[in-house]
Design an enzyme around this catalytic site. Structure first.
Site, PDB file in Angstrom:
ATOM      1  N   LEU A  12     -42.788  33.231  34.837  1.00 25.52           N
ATOM      2  CA  LEU A  12     -41.451  32.859  35.293  1.00 25.52           C
ATOM      3  C   LEU A  12     -40.418  33.927  34.916  1.00 25.52           C
ATOM      4  O   LEU A  12     -39.528  34.240  35.715  1.00 25.52           O
ATOM      5  CB  LEU A  12     -41.027  31.508  34.687  1.00 25.52           C
ATOM      6  CG  LEU A  12     -41.958  30.303  34.929  1.00 25.52           C
ATOM      7  CD1 LEU A  12     -41.293  29.020  34.433  1.00 25.52           C
ATOM      8  CD2 LEU A  12     -42.318  30.172  36.398  1.00 25.52           C
ATOM      9  N   SER A 138     -38.734  22.167  30.327  1.00 25.15           N
ATOM     10  CA  SER A 138     -39.949  21.816  31.067  1.00 25.15           C
ATOM     11  C   SER A 138     -39.836  20.342  31.430  1.00 25.15           C
ATOM     12  O   SER A 138     -39.060  19.604  30.790  1.00 25.15           O
ATOM     13  CB  SER A 138     -41.170  22.015  30.159  1.00 25.15           C
ATOM     14  OG  SER A 138     -42.312  21.403  30.720  1.00 25.15           O
ATOM     15  N   TYR A 151     -46.291  20.796  21.952  1.00 22.52           N
ATOM     16  CA  TYR A 151     -45.560  21.538  23.001  1.00 22.52           C
ATOM     17  C   TYR A 151     -44.429  20.677  23.548  1.00 22.52           C
ATOM     18  O   TYR A 151     -43.281  21.114  23.643  1.00 22.52           O
ATOM     19  CB  TYR A 151     -46.517  21.932  24.130  1.00 22.52           C
ATOM     20  CG  TYR A 151     -45.823  22.541  25.339  1.00 22.52           C
ATOM     21  CD1 TYR A 151     -45.398  23.869  25.327  1.00 22.52           C
ATOM     22  CD2 TYR A 151     -45.606  21.797  26.503  1.00 22.52           C
ATOM     23  CE1 TYR A 151     -44.759  24.435  26.432  1.00 22.52           C
ATOM     24  CE2 TYR A 151     -44.966  22.353  27.608  1.00 22.52           C
ATOM     25  CZ  TYR A 151     -44.551  23.676  27.563  1.00 22.52           C
ATOM     26  OH  TYR A 151     -43.924  24.228  28.662  1.00 22.52           O
ATOM     27  N   LYS A 155     -40.346  21.164  23.469  1.00 21.29           N
ATOM     28  CA  LYS A 155     -39.535  21.259  24.697  1.00 21.29           C
ATOM     29  C   LYS A 155     -38.463  20.166  24.739  1.00 21.29           C
ATOM     30  O   LYS A 155     -37.387  20.390  25.269  1.00 21.29           O
ATOM     31  CB  LYS A 155     -40.439  21.212  25.935  1.00 21.29           C
ATOM     32  CG  LYS A 155     -41.268  22.489  26.120  1.00 21.29           C
ATOM     33  CD  LYS A 155     -40.375  23.688  26.475  1.00 21.29           C
ATOM     34  CE  LYS A 155     -41.182  24.957  26.709  1.00 21.29           C
ATOM     35  NZ  LYS A 155     -40.341  26.106  27.120  1.00 21.29           N
ATOM     36  N   THR A 186     -48.579  30.470  36.969  1.00 16.69           N
ATOM     37  CA  THR A 186     -48.411  31.707  36.188  1.00 16.69           C
ATOM     38  C   THR A 186     -49.715  31.861  35.399  1.00 16.69           C
ATOM     39  O   THR A 186     -50.631  31.040  35.537  1.00 16.69           O
ATOM     40  CB  THR A 186     -47.242  31.585  35.174  1.00 16.69           C
ATOM     41  OG1 THR A 186     -47.561  30.533  34.248  1.00 16.69           O
ATOM     42  CG2 THR A 186     -45.927  31.264  35.858  1.00 16.69           C
TER      43      THR A 186
HETATM   44  N1  LIG Z   1     -45.564  27.816  34.307  1.00 19.56           N
HETATM   45  C1  LIG Z   1     -45.281  26.535  34.179  1.00 19.56           C
HETATM   46  O1  LIG Z   1     -45.924  25.685  34.806  1.00 19.56           O
HETATM   47  C2  LIG Z   1     -44.173  26.090  33.295  1.00 19.56           C
HETATM   48  C3  LIG Z   1     -43.686  24.782  33.450  1.00 19.56           C
HETATM   49  C4  LIG Z   1     -42.654  24.340  32.632  1.00 19.56           C
HETATM   50  C5  LIG Z   1     -42.075  25.204  31.701  1.00 19.56           C
HETATM   51  N2  LIG Z   1     -42.571  26.456  31.560  1.00 19.56           N
HETATM   52  C6  LIG Z   1     -41.941  27.318  30.549  1.00 19.56           C
HETATM   53  O2  LIG Z   1     -41.505  28.508  31.169  1.00 19.56           O
HETATM   54  C7  LIG Z   1     -41.586  29.602  30.246  1.00 19.56           C
HETATM   55  C8  LIG Z   1     -42.429  30.711  30.848  1.00 19.56           C
HETATM   56  O3  LIG Z   1     -43.726  30.164  31.144  1.00 19.56           O
HETATM   57  P1  LIG Z   1     -44.818  31.008  31.932  1.00 19.56           P
HETATM   58  O4  LIG Z   1     -45.710  30.029  32.587  1.00 19.56           O
HETATM   59  O5  LIG Z   1     -44.170  32.084  32.722  1.00 19.56           O
HETATM   60  O6  LIG Z   1     -45.632  31.615  30.707  1.00 19.56           O
HETATM   61  P2  LIG Z   1     -46.547  32.925  30.599  1.00 19.56           P
HETATM   62  O7  LIG Z   1     -46.979  33.399  31.934  1.00 19.56           O
HETATM   63  O8  LIG Z   1     -47.549  32.592  29.567  1.00 19.56           O
HETATM   64  O9  LIG Z   1     -45.507  34.017  29.993  1.00 19.56           O
HETATM   65  C9  LIG Z   1     -44.900  33.740  28.767  1.00 19.56           C
HETATM   66  C10 LIG Z   1     -43.933  34.846  28.439  1.00 19.56           C
HETATM   67  O10 LIG Z   1     -43.349  34.548  27.152  1.00 19.56           O
HETATM   68  C11 LIG Z   1     -43.605  35.632  26.277  1.00 19.56           C
HETATM   69  N3  LIG Z   1     -43.823  35.211  24.906  1.00 19.56           N
HETATM   70  C12 LIG Z   1     -44.725  34.293  24.449  1.00 19.56           C
HETATM   71  N4  LIG Z   1     -44.650  34.205  23.114  1.00 19.56           N
HETATM   72  C13 LIG Z   1     -43.687  35.081  22.727  1.00 19.56           C
HETATM   73  C14 LIG Z   1     -43.161  35.474  21.472  1.00 19.56           C
HETATM   74  N5  LIG Z   1     -43.615  34.951  20.327  1.00 19.56           N
HETATM   75  N6  LIG Z   1     -42.177  36.416  21.447  1.00 19.56           N
HETATM   76  C15 LIG Z   1     -41.724  36.973  22.578  1.00 19.56           C
HETATM   77  N7  LIG Z   1     -42.187  36.662  23.789  1.00 19.56           N
HETATM   78  C16 LIG Z   1     -43.162  35.721  23.860  1.00 19.56           C
HETATM   79  C17 LIG Z   1     -44.853  36.299  26.824  1.00 19.56           C
HETATM   80  O11 LIG Z   1     -44.854  37.635  26.351  1.00 19.56           O
HETATM   81  P3  LIG Z   1     -46.209  38.487  26.108  1.00 19.56           P
HETATM   82  O12 LIG Z   1     -47.197  37.986  27.070  1.00 19.56           O
HETATM   83  O13 LIG Z   1     -45.770  39.873  26.387  1.00 19.56           O
HETATM   84  O14 LIG Z   1     -46.582  38.257  24.730  1.00 19.56           O
HETATM   85  C18 LIG Z   1     -44.609  36.183  28.321  1.00 19.56           C
HETATM   86  O15 LIG Z   1     -43.726  37.190  28.759  1.00 19.56           O
HETATM   87  C19 LIG Z   1     -42.164  29.018  28.960  1.00 19.56           C
HETATM   88  O16 LIG Z   1     -41.114  28.687  28.095  1.00 19.56           O
HETATM   89  C20 LIG Z   1     -42.878  27.758  29.443  1.00 19.56           C
HETATM   90  O17 LIG Z   1     -42.987  26.786  28.438  1.00 19.56           O
HETATM   91  C21 LIG Z   1     -43.600  26.921  32.338  1.00 19.56           C
END
Ligand SMILES: NC(=O)c1ccc[n+]([C@@H]2O[C@H](COP(=O)([O-])OP(=O)(O)OC[C@H]3O[C@@H](n4cnc5c(N)ncnc54)[C@H](OP(=O)(O)O)[C@@H]3O)[C@@H](O)[C@H]2O)c1
Length: 233
Positions: A12, A138, A151, A155, A186
């Site tokens: 995202l 979320s 988790y 959230k 993602t």
């Molecule tokens: N995808 C969904 O279905 C969904 C739904 C609801 C909410 N969300 C929320 O949306 C956000 C992004 O989700 P996503 O699905 O895009 O996740 P993702 O593809 O796993 O990417 C997560 C991102 O956060 C970074 N990150 C993780 N831990 C970190 C840390 N300790 N310090 C700095 N950066 C960190 C990762 O960096 P590196 O990889 O470089 O370490 C990556 O850039 C999250 O907060 C997630 O909870 C996602």
């Protein structure tokens, strides 16, 4: 505008970076992994050569590094127009049997990161008398579900952070938006067996964040709730 995005190396966060860059805005990006972050920066700079992109890796789950990230932003001496607290991690589990330390870890990555980054830059935004903060919550902030565990708790807490900040920032002209996405494809979903067609695209969330940042200074989108057309999984 200058747009600061945490967790911008993939998912995202990267999709949000693309939408703002497509529309000519400059970016300040971070994520934990340096290699993944620089790959994302290369991609963005190749696609949008007129956009300025600054990036530095920090582990935002470590309080000192989250504060250091904020101090680095301040040292760039840019106006802080948009801050997207997006970095986060999903460790599935259940309260009754997840490993000891899961809650502490989830709170550090999903809540304290946003709290400390925001506190590090908020006085500059107050001086500016404007800006917009997005917190990537979320649907797990709104509703409990199996395997939500720590988790989901983190959230819910992030949503509490966001709504408190919204109240506090009203007189300062700073907008605060809580984003509540349901499932969006993602890396978090790789190997899950869930079809890409069943859940949203990362770009769906990115477009809504971008649109919410386009309103007049007197309008604030307080919440964005998005779900797959067929509902939650
Ligand atoms: N995808 C969904 O279905 C969904 C739904 C609801 C909410 N969300 C929320 O949306 C956000 C992004 O989700 P996503 O699905 O895009 O996740 P993702 O593809 O796993 O990417 C997560 C991102 O956060 C970074 N990150 C993780 N831990 C970190 C840390 N300790 N310090 C700095 N950066 C960190 C990762 O960096 P590196 O990889 O470089 O370490 C990556 O850039 C999250 O907060 C997630 O909870 C996602």
């Amino acid at each position: 505008m200058n747009v600061i995005i945490t967790g911008a190396s993939r998912g995202l966060g990267k999709a949000i970076a693309h939408v703002f860059a497509q529309n000519g805005h400059d970016l300040v990006l971070t994520s934990r992994s340096e290699v993944a972050l620089y790959n994302a920066v290369q991609e963005l700079m190749t696609m949008y050569p007129d956009v300025k992109v600054k990036a530095k890796a920090f582990d935002l789950s470590v309080k000192g590094q989250a504060i250091e990230f904020g101090q680095w932003i301040l040292s760039l001496d840019l106006s802080i127009d948009v801050l997207v607290n997006n970095a986060g991690l999903f460790d599935p589990g259940s309260v009754h049997n997840e490993p000891d330390g899961t809650l502490e870890h989830m709170l550090a990555v999903n809540l304290y990161s946003a709290y400390h980054v925001t506190r590090s830059v908020i006085n500059r935004m107050i001086e500016q008398k404007g800006g917009h903060i997005f917190n990537m919550c979320s649907i797990a902030s709104l509703k409990a579900y199996p395997n939500g565990g720590a988790y989901s708790i983190s959230k819910y807490a992030l949503a509490g952070f966001s709504t408190n900040l919204r109240e506090e920032m009203k007189p300062h002209g700073i907008k605060v938006t809580a984003v509540y996405p349901g499932a969006a494809y993602t890396d978090s979903w790789e190997g899950s067996g869930v079809s890409r067609k069943r859940i949203m695209e990362a770009n769906d969330i990115a477009k809504m964040v971008y649109m919410a940042a386009q309103l007049s200074p007197q309008a604030c989108v307080e919440e964005i709730v998005l779900r797959p057309q067929l509902g939650d999984l």
